[in-house]
Design a protein around this motif. Structure first.
Motif, PDB file in Angstrom:
ATOM      1  N   LEU A 246      37.271 -30.182  24.730  1.00  0.00           N
ATOM      2  CA  LEU A 246      37.686 -31.067  23.650  1.00  0.00           C
ATOM      3  C   LEU A 246      36.550 -31.282  22.659  1.00  0.00           C
ATOM      4  N   LEU A 247      36.846 -31.046  21.390  1.00  0.00           N
ATOM      5  CA  LEU A 247      35.925 -31.389  20.313  1.00  0.00           C
ATOM      6  C   LEU A 247      36.599 -32.453  19.458  1.00  0.00           C
ATOM      7  N   ALA A 248      36.004 -33.633  19.404  1.00  0.00           N
ATOM      8  CA  ALA A 248      36.528 -34.719  18.575  1.00  0.00           C
ATOM      9  C   ALA A 248      35.831 -34.679  17.218  1.00  0.00           C
ATOM     10  N   VAL A 249      36.626 -34.717  16.156  1.00  0.00           N
ATOM     11  CA  VAL A 249      36.086 -34.602  14.803  1.00  0.00           C
ATOM     12  C   VAL A 249      36.693 -35.690  13.922  1.00  0.00           C
ATOM     13  N   SER A 250      35.854 -36.335  13.134  1.00  0.00           N
ATOM     14  CA  SER A 250      36.354 -37.313  12.169  1.00  0.00           C
ATOM     15  C   SER A 250      36.974 -36.577  10.982  1.00  0.00           C
ATOM     16  N   LEU A 251      38.183 -37.000  10.605  1.00  0.00           N
ATOM     17  CA  LEU A 251      38.870 -36.346   9.504  1.00  0.00           C
ATOM     18  C   LEU A 251      39.869 -37.297   8.857  1.00  0.00           C
ATOM     19  N   ASP A 252      39.683 -37.506   7.565  1.00  0.00           N
ATOM     20  CA  ASP A 252      40.681 -38.142   6.724  1.00  0.00           C
ATOM     21  C   ASP A 252      41.428 -37.003   6.051  1.00  0.00           C
ATOM     22  N   ILE A 253      42.697 -36.795   6.409  1.00  0.00           N
ATOM     23  CA  ILE A 253      43.408 -35.611   5.942  1.00  0.00           C
ATOM     24  C   ILE A 253      43.644 -35.619   4.433  1.00  0.00           C
ATOM     25  N   THR A 254      43.458 -36.773   3.777  1.00  0.00           N
ATOM     26  CA  THR A 254      43.623 -36.815   2.321  1.00  0.00           C
ATOM     27  C   THR A 254      42.370 -36.345   1.587  1.00  0.00           C
ATOM     28  N   ASP A 255      41.315 -36.020   2.338  1.00  0.00           N
ATOM     29  CA  ASP A 255      40.042 -35.583   1.770  1.00  0.00           C
ATOM     30  C   ASP A 255      39.886 -34.085   2.030  1.00  0.00           C
ATOM     31  N   ASP A 256      40.045 -33.263   0.999  1.00  0.00           N
ATOM     32  CA  ASP A 256      40.008 -31.819   1.217  1.00  0.00           C
ATOM     33  C   ASP A 256      38.633 -31.335   1.676  1.00  0.00           C
ATOM     34  N   ALA A 257      37.569 -31.980   1.221  1.00  0.00           N
ATOM     35  CA  ALA A 257      36.237 -31.583   1.673  1.00  0.00           C
ATOM     36  C   ALA A 257      36.051 -31.894   3.154  1.00  0.00           C
TER      37      ALA A 257
ATOM     38  N   GLY B 221      40.463 -32.259  18.348  1.00  0.00           N
ATOM     39  CA  GLY B 221      41.256 -33.451  18.089  1.00  0.00           C
ATOM     40  C   GLY B 221      40.642 -34.250  16.961  1.00  0.00           C
ATOM     41  N   THR B 222      41.417 -34.473  15.909  1.00  0.00           N
ATOM     42  CA  THR B 222      40.865 -35.180  14.757  1.00  0.00           C
ATOM     43  C   THR B 222      41.508 -36.547  14.589  1.00  0.00           C
ATOM     44  N   ALA B 223      40.739 -37.437  14.011  1.00  0.00           N
ATOM     45  CA  ALA B 223      41.188 -38.781  13.638  1.00  0.00           C
ATOM     46  C   ALA B 223      40.215 -39.277  12.585  1.00  0.00           C
ATOM     47  N   ARG B 224      40.572 -40.352  11.913  1.00  0.00           N
ATOM     48  CA  ARG B 224      39.645 -40.907  10.920  1.00  0.00           C
ATOM     49  C   ARG B 224      38.295 -41.233  11.558  1.00  0.00           C
ATOM     50  N   ASP B 225      38.333 -41.675  12.813  1.00  0.00           N
ATOM     51  CA  ASP B 225      37.116 -41.978  13.570  1.00  0.00           C
ATOM     52  C   ASP B 225      37.150 -41.146  14.848  1.00  0.00           C
ATOM     53  N   ALA B 226      36.265 -40.173  14.962  1.00  0.00           N
ATOM     54  CA  ALA B 226      36.268 -39.257  16.103  1.00  0.00           C
ATOM     55  C   ALA B 226      36.129 -39.978  17.433  1.00  0.00           C
ATOM     56  N   SER B 227      35.427 -41.111  17.434  1.00  0.00           N
ATOM     57  CA  SER B 227      35.221 -41.822  18.699  1.00  0.00           C
ATOM     58  C   SER B 227      36.538 -42.296  19.306  1.00  0.00           C
ATOM     59  N   ARG B 228      37.540 -42.527  18.458  1.00  0.00           N
ATOM     60  CA  ARG B 228      38.843 -42.962  18.976  1.00  0.00           C
ATOM     61  C   ARG B 228      39.521 -41.851  19.771  1.00  0.00           C
ATOM     62  N   VAL B 229      39.226 -40.602  19.426  1.00  0.00           N
ATOM     63  CA  VAL B 229      39.803 -39.475  20.166  1.00  0.00           C
ATOM     64  C   VAL B 229      39.269 -39.460  21.597  1.00  0.00           C
ATOM     65  N   THR B 230      37.960 -39.582  21.733  1.00  0.00           N
ATOM     66  CA  THR B 230      37.391 -39.581  23.084  1.00  0.00           C
ATOM     67  C   THR B 230      37.705 -40.878  23.829  1.00  0.00           C
ATOM     68  N   ASP B 231      37.932 -41.955  23.099  1.00  0.00           N
ATOM     69  CA  ASP B 231      38.333 -43.201  23.759  1.00  0.00           C
ATOM     70  C   ASP B 231      39.646 -43.030  24.512  1.00  0.00           C
ATOM     71  N   VAL B 232      40.594 -42.313  23.906  1.00  0.00           N
ATOM     72  CA  VAL B 232      41.917 -42.176  24.529  1.00  0.00           C
ATOM     73  C   VAL B 232      42.030 -40.937  25.411  1.00  0.00           C
ATOM     74  N   LEU B 233      41.258 -39.884  25.116  1.00  0.00           N
ATOM     75  CA  LEU B 233      41.376 -38.649  25.889  1.00  0.00           C
ATOM     76  C   LEU B 233      40.219 -38.424  26.853  1.00  0.00           C
ATOM     77  N   GLY B 234      39.134 -39.166  26.687  1.00  0.00           N
ATOM     78  CA  GLY B 234      37.973 -39.000  27.541  1.00  0.00           C
ATOM     79  C   GLY B 234      37.120 -37.809  27.103  1.00  0.00           C
TER      80      GLY B 234
END
Length: 281
Positions: free
Chosen positions: A51-62, A33-46
């Motif tokens: 589950l692997l929460a990963v920080s990701l800005d989809i506009t950043d190819d790297a 589960g990705t979001a700009r801030d990975a902690s928000r993923v675990t905040d809502v899903l536990g």
């Protein structure tokens, strides 16, 4: 595909993404589960072993490449990519600033392209996989006050329709999801929705009245995102998942109306349209 798949879901910390991630976990799958801030993923899903929460800005190819690397390092593979993350720049064309329009395309169109480019080497190596990309009924027909959003979704539709031909030889399926109105954060100001930056007197009254009307719709949309998420799990499990899935009765109606309009337009000028070949043909 195995019974326990690995789902890579963008925008998993809000809106439709939460329900899709939750449904995949409940079905016994592993979820990145990705979001700009990975902690928000675990905040809502536990916290969850699958589950692997990963920080990701989809506009950043790297960042997309790094997120895919983290997914493979944790789970060994990726089976379903769900391009769900996006935002909404509303307004009449002339009052959406050029910067806003470009940002709409950057997030809703180039964002999914970045993530898909990062995932495809994994899927091709596996000779299997499924790319699911969320579009909208705004990708099927133009609508008032959504010039930028429609442009981004029409672009998604064309890209995904073409991508299927690239990927079919490698056992990779593609599905476009066209939802109608669902009760998500899409119309929440500051969350997903951005109003026009510019002001032109000709548009001011229409802009204000439309904004107020749309704010009034928030929380009253008929679609249930949890039901969509559960249905998506069913759709994905098919041996040959659909190339396009219309989500919601309003989406079905929109598609039918557009199909009828295209046929009417083809018929209206059939003779003139068919008379344009060289005379020596």
């Amino acid at each position: 595909m195995t019974d326990q798949e690995v789902w890579f879901i963008t925008g998993a910390a809000r809106g439709m993404g939460i329900d899709i991630a939750r449904a995949a976990l409940e079905a016994g799958h592993k979820v990145v589960g990705t979001a700009r801030d990975a902690s928000r993923v675990t905040d809502v899903l536990g916290e969850h072993e699958n589950l692997l929460a990963v920080s990701l800005d989809i506009t950043d190819d790297a960042a997309a490449t790094a997120a895919v690397d983290a997914a493979v390092a944790r789970f060994g593979r990726i089976d379903r990519l769900v391009n769900n993350a996006g935002n909404f720049y509303a307004g009449f064309f002339e009052v959406i600033s050029p910067a806003q329009f470009r940002q709409q395309m950057e997030t809703n169109f180039f964002g999914p392209l970045n993530v898909t480019r990062a995932v495809l080497p994994v899927l091709r190596a596996q000779r299997s996989g499924h790319i699911i990309t969320f579009s909208s009924t705004a990708g099927l027909t133009g609508q008032e006050f959504v010039a930028a959003y429609c442009a981004s979704k029409f672009a998604i539709e064309g890209w995904m329709e073409s991508l299927r031909f690239d990927l079919e030889p490698y056992g990779i399926n593609t599905t476009i999801v066209d939802p109608g109105f669902f009760r998500t954060e899409l119309l929440v100001e500051g969350a997903s929705t951005n109003w026009p930056e510019l002001s032109i007197e000709d548009y001011d009254q229409r802009t204000q009245s439309t904004i107020e009307a749309w704010k009034g719709m928030n929380g009253k949309q008929s679609g249930d995102p949890a039901k969509l998420a559960a249905a998506l799990i069913t759709i994905a499990a098919q041996e040959r998942p659909p190339l396009r899935w219309l989500a919601g009765a309003d989406a079905v109606q929109t598609a039918e109306d557009k199909a009828r309009l295209l046929l009417e337009q083809a018929d209206a000028y059939r003779e003139l349209s068919s008379s344009l070949a060289h005379d020596d043909e």
